[in-house]
Design a protein around this motif. Structure first.
Motif, PDB file in Angstrom:
ATOM      1  N   ASN A  16       3.939  27.081 -24.928  1.00  0.00           N
ATOM      2  CA  ASN A  16       4.894  28.185 -25.001  1.00  0.00           C
ATOM      3  C   ASN A  16       5.501  28.315 -26.392  1.00  0.00           C
ATOM      4  N   VAL A  17       5.858  27.197 -26.997  1.00  0.00           N
ATOM      5  CA  VAL A  17       6.416  27.240 -28.353  1.00  0.00           C
ATOM      6  C   VAL A  17       5.373  27.797 -29.319  1.00  0.00           C
ATOM      7  N   GLN A  19       2.796  29.717 -28.688  1.00  0.00           N
ATOM      8  CA  GLN A  19       2.579  31.142 -28.407  1.00  0.00           C
ATOM      9  C   GLN A  19       3.714  31.985 -28.997  1.00  0.00           C
ATOM     10  N   ALA A  20       4.942  31.527 -28.826  1.00  0.00           N
ATOM     11  CA  ALA A  20       6.090  32.269 -29.343  1.00  0.00           C
ATOM     12  C   ALA A  20       6.119  32.281 -30.870  1.00  0.00           C
ATOM     13  N   MET A  21       5.482  31.298 -31.512  1.00  0.00           N
ATOM     14  CA  MET A  21       5.451  31.217 -32.974  1.00  0.00           C
ATOM     15  C   MET A  21       4.367  32.076 -33.606  1.00  0.00           C
ATOM     16  N   LEU A  22       3.447  32.612 -32.818  1.00  0.00           N
ATOM     17  CA  LEU A  22       2.326  33.349 -33.397  1.00  0.00           C
ATOM     18  C   LEU A  22       2.823  34.429 -34.354  1.00  0.00           C
ATOM     19  N   GLY A  23       2.351  34.367 -35.579  1.00  0.00           N
ATOM     20  CA  GLY A  23       2.682  35.369 -36.584  1.00  0.00           C
ATOM     21  C   GLY A  23       4.010  35.169 -37.290  1.00  0.00           C
ATOM     22  N   MET A  24       4.766  34.144 -36.930  1.00  0.00           N
ATOM     23  CA  MET A  24       6.092  33.979 -37.542  1.00  0.00           C
ATOM     24  C   MET A  24       6.139  32.961 -38.664  1.00  0.00           C
ATOM     25  N   ILE A  25       5.176  32.081 -38.755  1.00  0.00           N
ATOM     26  CA  ILE A  25       5.231  30.995 -39.729  1.00  0.00           C
ATOM     27  C   ILE A  25       4.958  31.534 -41.141  1.00  0.00           C
ATOM     28  N   PHE A  61      11.927  34.605 -32.183  1.00  0.00           N
ATOM     29  CA  PHE A  61      11.287  33.483 -31.497  1.00  0.00           C
ATOM     30  C   PHE A  61      12.024  33.153 -30.200  1.00  0.00           C
ATOM     31  N   GLU A  62      13.336  33.108 -30.260  1.00  0.00           N
ATOM     32  CA  GLU A  62      14.120  32.758 -29.066  1.00  0.00           C
ATOM     33  C   GLU A  62      13.803  33.696 -27.910  1.00  0.00           C
ATOM     34  N   ALA A  63      13.739  34.989 -28.182  1.00  0.00           N
ATOM     35  CA  ALA A  63      13.427  35.959 -27.124  1.00  0.00           C
ATOM     36  C   ALA A  63      11.996  35.792 -26.633  1.00  0.00           C
ATOM     37  N   GLU A  64      11.064  35.544 -27.549  1.00  0.00           N
ATOM     38  CA  GLU A  64       9.659  35.351 -27.173  1.00  0.00           C
ATOM     39  C   GLU A  64       9.501  34.108 -26.297  1.00  0.00           C
ATOM     40  N   TRP A  65      10.153  33.008 -26.681  1.00  0.00           N
ATOM     41  CA  TRP A  65      10.049  31.763 -25.914  1.00  0.00           C
ATOM     42  C   TRP A  65      10.637  31.947 -24.520  1.00  0.00           C
ATOM     43  N   GLU A  66      11.798  32.573 -24.443  1.00  0.00           N
ATOM     44  CA  GLU A  66      12.438  32.781 -23.145  1.00  0.00           C
ATOM     45  C   GLU A  66      11.580  33.665 -22.243  1.00  0.00           C
TER      46      GLU A  66
END
Length: 107
Positions: A16-17, A19-25, A61-66
């Motif tokens: 989940n982490v 997946q939520a990080m995709l494209g943000m790093i 990220f927080e919204a994506e993870w949730e």
């Protein structure tokens, strides 16, 4: 209540982490970790410098993870900034991302 997650829960939250990080790093991200304190998940981000674009990505990220959770899942998002040497975390904490860094050895 103090309950440690089982291996399946660790693996699910790791995915989940990621997946939520995709494209943000960005190159500013040094390490992302996942840990659990018995009551909630601890997701840690280590960045080199404060950067407005990266701060916006972390908010997203927080919204994506949730959104990836089946039920409300207690979590604490921890953000730190440093250019100092980073040790690898000790188990059970997991490093889910770590930037490749050159370590200069001084004579």
């Amino acid at each position: 209540m103090f309950i440690l997650p089982n291996l399946n829960e660790w693996n699910r939250q790791s995915v989940n982490v990621m997946q939520a990080m995709l494209g943000m790093i960005s190159p500013n991200f040094r390490m992302v970790t996942l840990d659990h304190d018995g009551t909630k998940w601890l997701i840690g981000f280590v960045l080199e410098i404060v950067n407005a674009e990266d701060c916006e990505e972390l908010n997203d990220f927080e919204a994506e993870w949730e959104a990836l959770q089946d039920d409300p899942t207690p979590c604490d998002f921890q953000i730190s900034y440093t250019a100092e040497s980073l040790p690898m975390p000790h188990a059970p904490k997991r490093a889910l991302y770590r930037r490749r860094e050159v370590v200069l050895i001084q004579d």
